[in-house]
Write a protein that holds these residues in place. Structure first.
Motif, mmCIF file in Angstrom:
data_model
loop_
_atom_site.group_PDB
_atom_site.id
_atom_site.type_symbol
_atom_site.label_atom_id
_atom_site.label_comp_id
_atom_site.label_asym_id
_atom_site.label_seq_id
_atom_site.Cartn_x
_atom_site.Cartn_y
_atom_site.Cartn_z
ATOM 1 N N ARG A 94 -17.804 8.555 9.468
ATOM 2 C CA ARG A 94 -18.535 9.884 9.293
ATOM 3 C C ARG A 94 -20.061 9.478 9.040
ATOM 4 N N CYS A 95 -20.964 10.077 9.560
ATOM 5 C CA CYS A 95 -22.516 9.676 9.323
ATOM 6 C C CYS A 95 -22.799 10.259 8.023
ATOM 7 N N ARG A 96 -23.351 10.058 7.200
ATOM 8 C CA ARG A 96 -23.629 10.736 5.956
ATOM 9 C C ARG A 96 -25.087 11.167 6.161
ATOM 10 N N CYS A 97 -25.793 11.113 7.152
ATOM 11 C CA CYS A 97 -26.925 11.721 7.214
ATOM 12 C C CYS A 97 -27.028 13.082 8.407
ATOM 13 N N CYS A 98 -26.096 13.028 9.625
ATOM 14 C CA CYS A 98 -26.085 14.169 10.310
ATOM 15 C C CYS A 98 -24.641 14.637 10.387
ATOM 16 N N GLY A 99 -23.734 13.944 9.648
ATOM 17 C CA GLY A 99 -22.396 14.295 9.476
ATOM 18 C C GLY A 99 -21.522 14.544 10.541
ATOM 19 N N VAL A 100 -22.015 13.769 11.691
ATOM 20 C CA VAL A 100 -21.075 13.383 12.868
ATOM 21 C C VAL A 100 -19.866 12.570 12.614
ATOM 22 N N ILE A 101 -18.656 12.944 13.331
ATOM 23 C CA ILE A 101 -17.363 12.128 12.982
ATOM 24 C C ILE A 101 -17.044 11.433 14.179
ATOM 25 N N GLU A 102 -16.681 10.548 14.119
ATOM 26 C CA GLU A 102 -16.222 9.622 15.351
ATOM 27 C C GLU A 102 -14.878 8.863 15.044
ATOM 28 N N ASP A 103 -14.017 8.973 15.915
ATOM 29 C CA ASP A 103 -12.668 8.211 16.005
ATOM 30 C C ASP A 103 -12.995 6.701 15.788
ATOM 31 N N ILE A 104 -12.368 6.022 15.262
ATOM 32 C CA ILE A 104 -12.318 4.474 15.430
ATOM 33 C C ILE A 104 -10.888 4.011 15.828
ATOM 34 N N PRO A 105 -10.914 3.153 16.882
ATOM 35 C CA PRO A 105 -9.413 2.608 17.138
ATOM 36 C C PRO A 105 -8.898 2.124 16.001
ATOM 37 N N TRP A 106 -7.484 2.293 15.988
ATOM 38 C CA TRP A 106 -6.470 1.670 15.085
ATOM 39 C C TRP A 106 -6.801 0.222 14.926
ATOM 40 N N GLU A 107 -6.796 -0.651 16.144
ATOM 41 C CA GLU A 107 -6.866 -1.966 15.938
ATOM 42 C C GLU A 107 -8.248 -2.568 15.515
ATOM 43 N N THR A 108 -9.080 -1.687 14.969
ATOM 44 C CA THR A 108 -10.368 -2.278 14.511
ATOM 45 C C THR A 108 -10.065 -3.049 13.101
ATOM 46 N N PHE A 109 -9.275 -2.585 12.432
ATOM 47 C CA PHE A 109 -8.917 -3.047 10.976
ATOM 48 C C PHE A 109 -7.842 -3.908 10.878
ATOM 49 N N GLU A 110 -7.636 -4.794 10.461
ATOM 50 C CA GLU A 110 -6.285 -5.439 9.726
ATOM 51 C C GLU A 110 -5.559 -4.761 8.945
ATOM 52 N N PRO A 111 -4.111 -4.536 9.038
ATOM 53 C CA PRO A 111 -3.493 -3.602 7.854
ATOM 54 C C PRO A 111 -3.597 -4.298 6.612
ATOM 55 N N PRO A 112 -3.980 -3.399 5.406
ATOM 56 C CA PRO A 112 -4.035 -3.664 4.054
ATOM 57 C C PRO A 112 -2.625 -4.010 3.749
ATOM 58 N N ASN A 113 -2.487 -4.969 2.719
ATOM 59 C CA ASN A 113 -1.441 -5.358 1.839
ATOM 60 C C ASN A 113 -0.971 -4.242 1.000
ATOM 61 N N LEU A 114 -0.258 -3.455 1.464
ATOM 62 C CA LEU A 114 0.657 -2.275 0.491
ATOM 63 C C LEU A 114 1.660 -2.730 -0.446
ATOM 64 N N GLN A 115 1.767 -4.006 -0.196
ATOM 65 C CA GLN A 115 3.097 -4.353 -1.466
ATOM 66 C C GLN A 115 2.137 -4.434 -2.827
ATOM 67 N N GLY A 116 0.885 -4.592 -2.840
ATOM 68 C CA GLY A 116 0.249 -4.760 -4.152
ATOM 69 C C GLY A 116 -0.016 -3.546 -4.949
ATOM 70 N N LEU A 117 0.613 -2.247 -4.272
ATOM 71 C CA LEU A 117 0.592 -0.972 -5.010
ATOM 72 C C LEU A 117 1.490 -1.041 -6.391
ATOM 73 N N ARG A 118 1.117 -0.118 -7.074
ATOM 74 C CA ARG A 118 1.883 0.011 -8.429
ATOM 75 C C ARG A 118 3.444 0.295 -7.882
ATOM 76 N N GLU A 119 4.321 -0.323 -8.804
ATOM 77 C CA GLU A 119 5.616 0.045 -8.709
ATOM 78 C C GLU A 119 5.988 1.656 -8.797
ATOM 79 N N GLY A 120 6.711 1.865 -8.190
ATOM 80 C CA GLY A 120 7.146 3.414 -7.803
ATOM 81 C C GLY A 120 6.378 4.095 -6.850
ATOM 82 N N ILE A 121 5.404 3.557 -6.071
ATOM 83 C CA ILE A 121 4.514 4.332 -4.991
ATOM 84 C C ILE A 121 5.040 3.684 -3.724
#
Length: 137
Positions: A94-121
């Motif tokens: 999302r451009c914070r100047c003009c507000g345009v929104i564009e899709d970014i391919p899923w593969e662009t980022f490495e998956p986060p480590n969700l194991q570090g979330l607080r217990e119960g989540i």
């Protein structure tokens, strides 16, 4: 156009949705765009030539489409709900100047480590939102 209309009708029927003119129009509108519109923008588009849809009807159609997985809500800024017919996994810029929104391919980022979330989540999904300035600004 006839083939596209048949595809939309079949998609709605496959999801066990009653095919109403309003649902058809809202879904067709979303499929034709990539700008992640608000319900108000969709309503404005649908009523450009002759006002025939109400805000309540558009919201109702969007919720029905969302519930069966044909549309997803995109929350990229406080207080603004946008809609996307691209329900495949992807991220957003999302451009914070003009507000345009564009899709970014899923593969662009490495998956986060969700194991570090607080217990119960229990994480069910995640999405990266990148904010910055687009090349047009």
């Amino acid at each position: 156009m006839k083939q596209e209309a048949n595809t939309i009708v079949n998609t709605l029927k496959d999801k066990k949705l009653r095919v109403t003119p309003q649902r058809f129009a809202v879904y067709a509108n979303l499929l034709s765009r990539t700008d992640h519109p608000t319900a108000e923008q969709i309503l404005s588009d649908l009523n450009k030539n002759a006002p025939t849809s109400s805000q309540a009807t558009v919201y109702s159609a969007l919720q029905a489409l969302r519930q069966v997985g044909l549309v997803r809500e995109v929350l990229l800024e406080p207080g603004v709900c946008r809609y996307d017919a691209n329900v495949e996994s992807h991220h957003h810029f999302r451009c914070r100047c003009c507000g345009v929104i564009e899709d970014i391919p899923w593969e662009t980022f490495e998956p986060p480590n969700l194991q570090g979330l607080r217990e119960g989540i229990k994480a069910e999904r995640y999405e990266v939102i990148v904010e910055g300035i687009c090349d047009r600004c």
